[in-house]
Enzyme design. Structure first.
Site, short mmCIF file in Angstrom:
data_model
loop_
_atom_site.label_atom_id
_atom_site.label_comp_id
_atom_site.label_asym_id
_atom_site.label_seq_id
_atom_site.Cartn_x
_atom_site.Cartn_y
_atom_site.Cartn_z
CE LYS A 1 -38.64 -10.83 -3.30
NZ LYS A 1 -38.58 -10.38 -1.92
CG ASP B 1 -25.24 -12.83 4.63
OD1 ASP B 1 -26.06 -12.48 5.49
OD2 ASP B 1 -24.28 -12.12 4.29
CG PHE C 1 -38.81 -8.81 2.97
CD1 PHE C 1 -39.11 -9.74 2.00
CD2 PHE C 1 -37.50 -8.74 3.44
CE1 PHE C 1 -38.12 -10.58 1.49
CE2 PHE C 1 -36.51 -9.58 2.94
CZ PHE C 1 -36.83 -10.49 1.96
N GLY C 2 -38.11 -5.49 3.25
CA GLY C 2 -36.78 -4.90 3.02
C GLY C 2 -36.80 -3.84 1.93
CB SER D 1 -32.35 -19.00 10.00
OG SER D 1 -33.22 -17.89 10.14
N GLY E 1 -39.94 -17.09 9.72
CA GLY E 1 -40.39 -16.99 8.33
C GLY E 1 -39.44 -17.70 7.39
CE LYS E 2 -33.26 -15.35 6.06
NZ LYS E 2 -31.95 -14.82 6.43
CG ASN F 1 -36.67 -14.76 9.71
OD1 ASN F 1 -37.83 -15.15 9.77
ND2 ASN F 1 -36.26 -13.76 8.96
P1 IMP Z 1 -29.88 -11.38 6.13
O1 IMP Z 1 -31.08 -11.93 6.82
O2 IMP Z 1 -28.69 -11.10 6.98
O3 IMP Z 1 -29.52 -12.18 4.91
O4 IMP Z 1 -30.31 -9.91 5.68
C1 IMP Z 1 -30.64 -9.64 4.39
C2 IMP Z 1 -31.19 -8.24 4.25
O5 IMP Z 1 -31.09 -7.93 2.87
C3 IMP Z 1 -32.65 -8.15 4.60
O6 IMP Z 1 -32.87 -7.62 5.87
C4 IMP Z 1 -33.18 -7.18 3.54
O7 IMP Z 1 -32.95 -5.90 3.97
C5 IMP Z 1 -32.27 -7.39 2.36
N1 IMP Z 1 -32.90 -8.33 1.43
C6 IMP Z 1 -32.52 -9.59 1.17
N2 IMP Z 1 -33.34 -10.18 0.29
C7 IMP Z 1 -34.28 -9.26 0.00
C8 IMP Z 1 -35.43 -9.29 -0.83
O8 IMP Z 1 -35.80 -10.28 -1.48
N3 IMP Z 1 -36.15 -8.16 -0.86
C9 IMP Z 1 -35.84 -7.05 -0.16
N4 IMP Z 1 -34.79 -6.98 0.63
C10 IMP Z 1 -34.00 -8.08 0.73
#
Ligand code: IMP
Length: 199
Positions: free
Chosen positions: A179, A76, A156-157, A15, A19-20, A17
């Site tokens: 959470k 993912d 987030f998200g 990754s 934060g991740k 990111n």
């Molecule tokens: P990834 O980084 O490609 O896995 O993108 C996952 C996307 O899914 C993020 O940008 C968020 O929009 C959404 N997502 C995944 N997990 C969460 C969560 O715990 N809360 C809110 N949105 C999430």
């Protein structure tokens, strides 16, 4: 039974990111595993070309394992709305557009859903891959319903529109520690740790 990763061994976190990577480092701390971010090794970020969470997580993990010669972990995740045939699903991040504006993404879910069933779940898939091609996949889910208008600033998200079953507050409102205990990611990590870390 997948192979285990023991104390002192290195693991690439596939990754870019920060934060991740920090979150995963913290999780791996008790097992003595040395986590290295993909960016620190100069590894490129592959395009997510698969059609499932499993496919995209595996693609990222295998790319990082092959390029580094070390085991690699990728994830993912996304929001699955059954009445939208699973959308936004693997496109959850992409629905927020180039500015990563999740108000736009949440509005789009609201618009496309109309008065259809509001059941939804978050999915997280973790993929662990070794340079010789072995892989192990772990899926976690948290189920609930969607609500509008969005509520809460803590997540987030899509967190502000998601209420997990048995709760009243959205993921944007609840205590982040709570959470992190009940989330799709926590569930996938628990499976990963049980199967692959420690003695
Ligand atoms: P990834 O980084 O490609 O896995 O993108 C996952 C996307 O899914 C993020 O940008 C968020 O929009 C959404 N997502 C995944 N997990 C969460 C969560 O715990 N809360 C809110 N949105 C999430």
């Amino acid at each position: 039974m997948p192979r285990r990763i023991r104390a002192g061994e290195r693991l690439v976190i596939a990754s870019h990111n920060p934060g991740k990577i920090a979150e995963i480092e913290k999780l791996l701390m008790p097992y003595g595993v040395i986590a290295i971010g993909a960016g620190a090794l100069g590894l490129p970020e592959p395009e997510e070309t698969e059609t499932t969470f499993e496919g995209n997580a595996a693609l990222k993990a295998h790319a990082a394992a092959a390029a580094s010669g070390l085991p690699a972990l990728a994830d993912d995740s996304g929001l699955v709305v059954l009445a939208l045939d699973g959308a936004p699903g693997i496109y959850s991040a992409r629905w927020a557009g180039p500015k990563k504006d999740f108000r736009i993404a949440m509005k789009r879910v609201e618009r496309e859903l109309g008065d259809k069933d509001r059941k939804a779940h978050f999915v997280a898939v973790l993929a662990l891959a070794w340079p010789d091609g072995e892989e192990a996949l772990f899926r976690g889910e948290v189920h609930g319903v969607l609500t509008w208008p969005p509520r809460g600033e803590r997540g987030f998200g899509y967190d502000p529109i998601f209420i997990a079953d048995d709760y009243d507050q959205t993921f944007g409102e609840i205590d982040p520690d709570l959470k992190h205990r009940i989330s799709h990611r926590a569930r996938a990590f628990a499976k990963l740790v049980a199967a692959c870390f420690g003695e």
